[in-house]
Design a protein around this motif. Structure first.
Motif, short mmCIF file in Angstrom:
data_model
loop_
_atom_site.label_atom_id
_atom_site.label_comp_id
_atom_site.label_asym_id
_atom_site.label_seq_id
_atom_site.Cartn_x
_atom_site.Cartn_y
_atom_site.Cartn_z
N GLY A 129 -29.96 11.00 9.26
CA GLY A 129 -30.06 10.94 7.81
C GLY A 129 -29.73 9.56 7.29
N TRP A 130 -29.54 9.47 5.98
CA TRP A 130 -29.26 8.21 5.31
C TRP A 130 -28.03 7.54 5.92
CZ3 TRP A 130 -31.34 4.80 2.20
CH2 TRP A 130 -30.56 3.97 1.40
N GLY A 131 -28.13 6.23 6.18
CA GLY A 131 -27.04 5.50 6.81
C GLY A 131 -26.98 5.68 8.32
N LEU A 155 -28.76 22.13 3.17
CA LEU A 155 -28.13 22.16 1.85
C LEU A 155 -28.90 21.32 0.82
CD1 LEU A 155 -24.45 21.84 3.09
CD2 LEU A 155 -25.42 23.83 1.90
N GLY A 156 -30.00 20.69 1.26
CA GLY A 156 -30.82 19.89 0.36
C GLY A 156 -30.22 18.56 -0.01
N GLN A 157 -29.35 18.04 0.85
CA GLN A 157 -28.69 16.76 0.60
C GLN A 157 -29.10 15.77 1.68
OE1 GLN A 157 -26.64 16.44 -2.29
NE2 GLN A 157 -27.61 18.42 -2.59
N GLY A 158 -29.26 14.51 1.30
CA GLY A 158 -29.72 13.53 2.27
C GLY A 158 -28.72 12.46 2.62
N SER A 159 -27.48 12.57 2.11
CA SER A 159 -26.55 11.47 2.34
C SER A 159 -25.11 11.96 2.20
CB SER A 159 -26.81 10.34 1.34
OG SER A 159 -26.62 10.81 0.02
N LEU A 160 -24.20 11.13 2.65
CA LEU A 160 -22.77 11.36 2.49
C LEU A 160 -22.28 10.56 1.29
CD1 LEU A 160 -21.60 11.04 6.20
CD2 LEU A 160 -22.18 13.13 4.96
#
Length: 406
Positions: free
Chosen positions: A75-77, A364-369
């Motif tokens: 994912g992102w990062g 959960l539909g999230q792409g980053s921390l």
């Protein structure tokens, strides 16, 4: 798609003010004051920063999408989950700090040694600043970004790239607008000798970034990697000093080739051992025994059995995560709320790559921390908390989740 593009663009603008980008602000600030009376030169630098930002973002997004297409749940990062990337990025940041201190110069004027060159190499400097800013910014996610990235990661590659392009465009917008429209920067002070003092002062945020990256590396790969990066930093600093000496000797018409050769040998000696050392270390153990390590199975086994569950998706390289930890999650009020509600506190640590965590982010539909999820005691739908926490947000969420008992 349009909503995601606008959210990504807005998130990119806000990202300039997030803690992750603070370390790179010295280079951006120096770029802002490197304006001249020539509008064309100012626009050239603005275009360089914009191009560096967009190209780097597209490269990172392309690699991310290619890895995901190959079955990797990244994912992102994602690049900061690699100890080797962290090590090389730390050395780049260290070199930038030494350059700002004047240990060596980039684009040094042949006519006036030691004076900051405003014209020569401005486009390349601005482009590299944009590239470095994007790489350093990826540990953070600004408001609006998480949903946009989460949306992008489940779309076809062409749509995803448009979202990431919008994010980069928003990130570059403030600096680029000031550069492309010089009239907006009339309030900035005129260039002068004071810039030399400011340039050296701005090295210290870069040293802070270097220290943070070294700490992250120690968390990821242990004490052997820490010793390796410290040794590499000393050797690289000595090489930078020799290179600066070679520059001054060249400007004075003296022999400098031996110093250049010594510089090259030392740089090689600094970086060559890193791949073998930092990739075989183990992360340092977590000393907080009150935490439960998150796994999909552990979550499934405990969900809906009369206790609320708070899951902290975090990473050492996520600065916003660390800020939330200090200002909210580690406060006595939140600890008391966890104890009072008998909430199970789980930590999903993504400091090193973990496919299960990235799968959970996608679900959960999230792409980053950072990501904070509260699962109610009765097993009903989870609640996702804001990415920037306050103690009251966490306490209220825990109270609501623990009161939902079957």
């Amino acid at each position: 798609m349009l909503t995601a593009m606008l959210a990504a663009f807005a998130g990119g603008i806000i990202l300039n003010f997030m803690p992750c980008v603070f370390p790179i602000i010295s280079l951006k600030a120096l770029g802002l004051i490197r304006h001249t009376q020539s509008a064309a030169q100012t626009r050239k630098e603005g275009l360089g920063f914009l191009l560096g930002t967009l190209v780097t973002m597209m490269l990172l997004a392309g690699i991310l999408l290619a890895l995901r297409a190959g079955g990797s749940a990244v994912g992102w990062g994602f690049q900061l989950q690699s100890p080797l990337v962290i090590a090389f990025l730390a050395l780049i940041i260290l070199s930038a700090a030494l350059n700002l201190l004047g240990v060596f110069e980039v684009g040094l004027s042949l006519q006036r040694a030691g004076e900051i060159s405003l014209e020569r190499g401005a486009f390349a400097r601005a482009a590299l600043t944009g590239a470095l800013a994007i790489i350093v910014a990826t540990p953070c996610a600004a408001p609006f970004m998480a949903g946009a990235i989460g949306y992008a990661l489940v779309q076809p590659p062409a749509v995803a790239l448009v979202i990431f392009f919008s994010l980069a465009l928003g990130f570059a917008a403030p600096f680029s607008l000031l550069s492309l429209f010089p009239a907006l920067g009339n309030w900035l002070p005129r260039p002068g000798a004071w810039m030399n003092t400011l340039k050296r002062g701005l090295a210290f945020p870069m040293f802070a970034a270097f220290g943070w990256l070294v700490w992250v590396l120690a968390q990821q790969a242990g004490t052997a990697a820490l010793a390796a990066i410290i040794a590499a930093s000393v050797v690289l600093s000595f090489a930078a000093w020799l290179y600066g000496m070679a520059q001054r000797r060249r400007l004075a018409g003296q022999s400098h080739k031996v110093l250049h050769l010594a510089t090259a040998v030392l740089v090689l000696a600094a970086i060559a051992p890193l791949p073998g050392v930092v990739t075989r270390g183990e992360a340092l153990p977590d000393e907080n025994v009150a935490q439960v390590k998150w796994t999909p199975q552990t979550l499934a086994d405990n969900r809906g059995h009369g206790k609320a569950i708070f899951v902290n998706f975090t990473a050492s390289w996520c600065i916003t995560c660390q800020v939330n930890e200090r200002t909210s999650l580690s406060t006595q009020a939140v600890k008391a709320a966890l104890a009072k509600t008998q909430t199970l506190y789980m930590v999903a640590d993504s400091t090193k790559f973990n496919a299960d965590i990235d799968d959970a982010l996608n679900e959960l539909g999230q792409g980053s921390l950072p990501l904070y999820v509260v699962y109610p005691a009765d097993g009903s739908a989870p609640k996702i908390l804001p990415q920037v926490l306050t103690p009251s947000i966490v306490i209220n969420a825990l109270a609501q989740a623990s009161s939902k008992k079957t």
